[in-house]
Design a protein around this motif. Structure first.
Motif, PDB file in Angstrom:
ATOM      1  N   GLY A 193      -8.199   5.428  -0.369  1.00  0.00           N
ATOM      2  CA  GLY A 193      -7.421   4.292  -0.905  1.00  0.00           C
ATOM      3  C   GLY A 193      -6.926   3.392   0.221  1.00  0.00           C
ATOM      4  O   GLY A 193      -6.926   2.151   0.098  1.00  0.00           O
ATOM      5  N   THR A 194      -6.500   4.042   1.286  1.00  0.00           N
ATOM      6  CA  THR A 194      -6.007   3.281   2.434  1.00  0.00           C
ATOM      7  C   THR A 194      -7.122   2.441   3.046  1.00  0.00           C
ATOM      8  O   THR A 194      -6.922   1.278   3.429  1.00  0.00           O
ATOM      9  N   VAL A 195      -8.316   3.119   3.122  1.00  0.00           N
ATOM     10  CA  VAL A 195      -9.462   2.394   3.690  1.00  0.00           C
ATOM     11  C   VAL A 195      -9.810   1.173   2.822  1.00  0.00           C
ATOM     12  O   VAL A 195     -10.102   0.063   3.323  1.00  0.00           O
ATOM     13  N   GLN A 196      -9.799   1.418   1.542  1.00  0.00           N
ATOM     14  CA  GLN A 196     -10.133   0.319   0.656  1.00  0.00           C
ATOM     15  C   GLN A 196      -9.109  -0.823   0.796  1.00  0.00           C
ATOM     16  O   GLN A 196      -9.462  -2.018   0.832  1.00  0.00           O
ATOM     17  N   SER A 197      -7.840  -0.424   0.853  1.00  0.00           N
ATOM     18  CA  SER A 197      -6.807  -1.454   0.967  1.00  0.00           C
ATOM     19  C   SER A 197      -6.892  -2.191   2.317  1.00  0.00           C
ATOM     20  O   SER A 197      -6.674  -3.398   2.409  1.00  0.00           O
ATOM     21  N   VAL A 198      -7.234  -1.358   3.332  1.00  0.00           N
ATOM     22  CA  VAL A 198      -7.358  -1.959   4.675  1.00  0.00           C
ATOM     23  C   VAL A 198      -8.541  -2.912   4.699  1.00  0.00           C
ATOM     24  O   VAL A 198      -8.480  -3.997   5.312  1.00  0.00           O
TER      25      VAL A 198
END
Length: 600
Positions: A48-53
């Protein structure tokens, strides 16, 4: 696995250990699964963090790459954990299979163990019943043995009594044997550390068998000698005297007694007869010393027996002499130049008229006289013994007793009223004086014996206590000069004593009593009607084997002598006491020995 071994405990422990391992692995698996879940959760978060990043900042490519690297690491760790988890699960399945087989094996081994226990229980019960039966048999045998032992003791005592009666009727010489302990000087020139060791000259070869037998064991033969009594090396002076004590009663009953110690030099003759006579602390007036010998014990017992008789009816005189180089020396006389001759009466009685005799009233008086004589007795050191006696010592206790009234009855005072003793000798009781005529011999207190009614005649009996000089081998003793002459005379007199016994045993018409002064002096004791006890003293050491065999052979020869029944001494004309028959005494002897010292 071998049968008969109880492995129940082993499998129980193994099951418990496996269960613990399973439990630990289960906990490990749960922990890893938790960690795996957390990692997957974290992975989702990272996604999720990667996607948001990616959405917020596409320019952060470097961060995306590192995120990808981290993801790959996490994946590798997850794979590794998964492999470990699979391994643990495989181990768990193996343990479960083993745990399933354990109860069956445990049941199998338990059944086998029960069978073994049952079999051993049956064997134990069988052995227990056999043990009970054996215990019952042992108890019965112990009771039977005790009964047999008691019967044996009674029969042995009865046999001894019958044997004593037989010896009394036959009048044979009684022979006792005493084996002394092994001493340090028995080693000779050997080291004292080899005392009693096999193969040495001090090896024990004379052995105590029982109270009637002694065995001489050598490399060539074993020879057993039988005597009336045999004393072991552990028996005390008191044990010796217990065999002598009954003879003293016979002395007061009117029998002559002779006790002599025979043996080689250093075999314990003087110790047996005198004991601790050289002990400075010794005082015979006190209680007997444990090492006290036959002479002081006999004197004490004699005075005890007299004390039980009627007062002033018995008197005791003591004489002490030695036979040195075949000459008689009076050890109580102050004049050693007096020559002493032996007189033999027609009835065989032997006497030394010139011999000094002292009246005694206590055992202390007796021992003072004996010790006075011992101070002048000839002794010298040899290679065998430090204090070797070079002469034969003869201590004589003469008991003068008032005869019973039936011996002195007269018919109206007639001088023709004669009575005869058992040997045919006659005496006239009408002319027999009472003991009042002994006023020149006994003290005034002793004259009260004359006031006893019906006691006119007297009986004289003697107790001869003889400590013979030791036989010795000249080569072993190493004597020279005068000592060699002494040894020659000692051996000659002892050889003559053996010849006399041999002649008596073979019933020869001539008995060579007069070959030496010793045999002549003891003529009425050896071949007369006295009760004779010979105490053989032997050394157990190998170096004295020749002398020991000679001594034991002497005792055997003495036992073969058969004499007539022992006779009581009765009053006769020669034994009555009047002014013509009593040897005058000096004033110094009227009340006992003048040289007796005060007790210390």
């Amino acid at each position: 696995m071998p049968l008969g071994i109880d492995r129940t405990h082993f499998y129980a422990e193994k099951v418990k250990r496996q269960e613990k391992e399973i439990h630990a692995k289960d906990e490990r698996v749960a922990q890893l699964e938790t960690e795996n879940a957390m990692l997957y959760l974290k992975l989702a978060q990272l996604h999720g963090t990667v996607q948001s990043v990616r959405q917020e900042n596409s320019s952060l490519n470097g961060q995306v790459e590192s995120e990808q690297q981290f993801r790959s690491d996490v994946s590798g760790t997850a794979i590794k954990l998964h492999r470990e988890l699979e391994t643990i699960r495989n181990d768990l399945r193996s343990l479960q299979s083993i745990a399933i087989d354990i109860p069956e094996e445990f049941q199998k081994y338990t059944t086998q163990a029960n069978k073994v226990v049952q079999r051993h229980r049956q064997v134990f019960q069988s052995q227990n019943s056999s043990m009970t039966s054996l215990q019952s048999q042992v108890t019965n045998m112990e009771l039977a043995l005790q009964e047999i032992t008691e019967r044996h003791a009674k029969e042995k005592k009865r046999r001894q009594e019958l044997h004593n009666i037989l010896m009394e009727l036959r009048g044979n010489i009684r022979v006792h044997c005493r084996i002394r302990p092994l001493m340090e000087f028995d080693c000779g020139n050997e080291d004292s550390g080899s005392l009693g060791k096999p193969g040495t000259r001090s090896e024990v070869v004379v052995h105590f068998v029982d109270d009637e037998n002694v065995c001489c064991r050598t490399a060539k033969h074993n020879k057993v000698f039988e005597y009336e009594r045999v004393f072991s090396p552990t028996e005390s002076q008191n044990d010796i005297f217990e065999e002598v004590q009954p003879m003293l009663t016979s002395l007061l009953d009117g029998y002559n007694i002779c006790i002599m110690a025979y043996g080689q030099t250093g075999s314990g003759k003087t110790h047996t007869m005198l004991g601790s006579h050289k002990n400075e602390d010794y005082n015979p007036s006190r209680d007997p010393h444990r090492d006290e010998g036959v002479i002081p014990r006999a004197a004490r017992e004699l005075f005890r027996l007299i004390s039980e008789k009627q007062s002033a009816t018995h008197k005791i005189e003591v004489s002490v002499l030695e036979i040195y180089n075949n000459e008689i020396r009076d050890l109580l006389s102050n004049d050693p130049s007096i020559k002493h001759d032996i007189n033999t009466s027609t009835d065989g009685t032997v006497s030394v008229p010139t011999l000094s005799s002292k009246q005694v009233d206590t055992v202390y008086d007796v021992m003072c006289l004996v010790q006075h004589g011992l101070r002048t007795r000839r002794e010298s050191a040899t290679m065998v013994h430090e204090h070797s006696s070079r002469s034969h010592l003869v201590v004589t206790l003469t008991v003068i007793s008032q005869a019973p009234s039936f011996f002195s009855k007269t018919s109206s005072g007639s001088s023709q009223d004669l009575q005869r003793d058992i040997r045919g000798r006659s005496y006239s009781t009408s002319s027999a004086p009472n003991l009042g005529n002994l006023s020149n011999t006994w003290s005034g207190a002793d004259q009260s014996a004359a006031s006893v009614p019906g006691m006119g005649a007297v009986i004289r009996t003697k107790l001869q206590l003889v400590d013979l000089a030791g036989s010795e081998c000249v080569g072993m003793s190493g004597v020279k000069g005068a000592a060699l002459r002494e040894a020659s005379n000692i051996n000659k007199s002892l050889s003559a004593l053996a010849d006399v016994l041999g002649a008596l045993a073979e019933h020869r018409s001539h008995v060579p009593y007069r070959n030496t002064r010793l045999t002549h002096l003891l003529q009425d004791s050896i071949g007369g009607d006295a009760k004779l006890l010979v105490l053989l003293c032997v050394s157990p050491a190998q170096r004295y084997i020749t002398e020991s065999l000679q001594c034991l052979g002497f005792g055997t020869r003495a036992r073969q002598v058969q004499r007539g029944p022992t006779k009581r001494r009765l009053p006769s004309s020669a034994e009555k006491v009047d002014s013509s028959s009593v040897r005058p005494r000096s004033a110094s002897t009227a009340t006992g020995p003048s040289f007796i010292p005060k007790p210390t």
